[in-house]
Design a protein around this motif. Sequence first.
Motif, PDB file in Angstrom:
ATOM      1  N   CYS A   8      24.754  33.030  15.248  1.00  0.00           N
ATOM      2  CA  CYS A   8      25.569  33.371  16.418  1.00  0.00           C
ATOM      3  C   CYS A   8      26.614  34.417  16.012  1.00  0.00           C
ATOM      4  CB  CYS A   8      26.248  32.114  16.942  1.00  0.00           C
ATOM      5  SG  CYS A   8      27.438  32.450  18.242  1.00  0.00           S
ATOM      6  N   GLU A  10      29.359  35.084  17.415  1.00  0.00           N
ATOM      7  CA  GLU A  10      30.726  34.639  17.722  1.00  0.00           C
ATOM      8  C   GLU A  10      31.233  33.634  16.687  1.00  0.00           C
ATOM      9  OE1 GLU A  10      32.311  35.955  20.349  1.00  0.00           O
ATOM     10  OE2 GLU A  10      34.160  34.794  20.125  1.00  0.00           O
ATOM     11  N   CYS A  11      30.459  32.568  16.437  1.00  0.00           N
ATOM     12  CA  CYS A  11      30.964  31.499  15.570  1.00  0.00           C
ATOM     13  C   CYS A  11      30.217  31.420  14.242  1.00  0.00           C
ATOM     14  CB  CYS A  11      30.879  30.162  16.295  1.00  0.00           C
ATOM     15  SG  CYS A  11      29.213  29.614  16.631  1.00  0.00           S
ATOM     16  N   CYS A  31      23.462  29.808  21.566  1.00  0.00           N
ATOM     17  CA  CYS A  31      24.155  29.075  20.504  1.00  0.00           C
ATOM     18  C   CYS A  31      24.349  27.640  20.973  1.00  0.00           C
ATOM     19  CB  CYS A  31      25.494  29.750  20.237  1.00  0.00           C
ATOM     20  SG  CYS A  31      26.465  28.897  19.000  1.00  0.00           S
ATOM     21  N   CYS A  36      31.610  26.787  20.738  1.00  0.00           N
ATOM     22  CA  CYS A  36      31.481  28.240  20.712  1.00  0.00           C
ATOM     23  C   CYS A  36      31.843  28.825  22.081  1.00  0.00           C
ATOM     24  CB  CYS A  36      30.056  28.621  20.351  1.00  0.00           C
ATOM     25  SG  CYS A  36      29.827  30.386  20.165  1.00  0.00           S
ATOM     26  N   ARG A  38      30.924  31.742  23.073  1.00  0.00           N
ATOM     27  CA  ARG A  38      29.835  32.565  23.572  1.00  0.00           C
ATOM     28  C   ARG A  38      28.561  31.736  23.505  1.00  0.00           C
ATOM     29  NH1 ARG A  38      29.459  38.104  23.252  1.00  0.00           N
ATOM     30  NH2 ARG A  38      27.357  38.888  23.502  1.00  0.00           N
TER      31      ARG A  38
HETATM   32 ZN   LIG Z   1      28.221  30.391  18.607  1.00  0.00          ZN
END
Ligand SMILES: [Zn+2]
Length: 95
Positions: A8, A10-11, A31, A36, A38
């Motif tokens: 992912c 984002e995270c 995800c 998260c 996103r």
């Molecule tokens: Zn994520």
Amino acid sequence: MAVVAVQCPECGSREVVRYGRQANGEQRYRCNNVDCARRIFLLQYHHTGRLPEVKRQIVDMALNGSGIRDTARVLGVSSMTVMSTLKKKRQRCIR
Ligand SMILES: [Zn+2]
């Protein structure tokens, strides 16, 4: 068969599942990390304004006092992208 490790953007979680396709046939991913921010992302974006690091730069530049047109010119995205990104980030801050 080659195995591609998907992460992912984002995270950084690897708990990612395939999640349908875009209208142009590209694979979409989701995800599964509940914390998260996103959920759905692509491996490769054609529009730079969709990239998480560009969105982060938009927020950083706003915090440093750059105007919308300044940011758009420097990052090579449209002023509408800058405005919508800032509006979405603002909503997330209020909640
Ligand atoms: Zn994520």
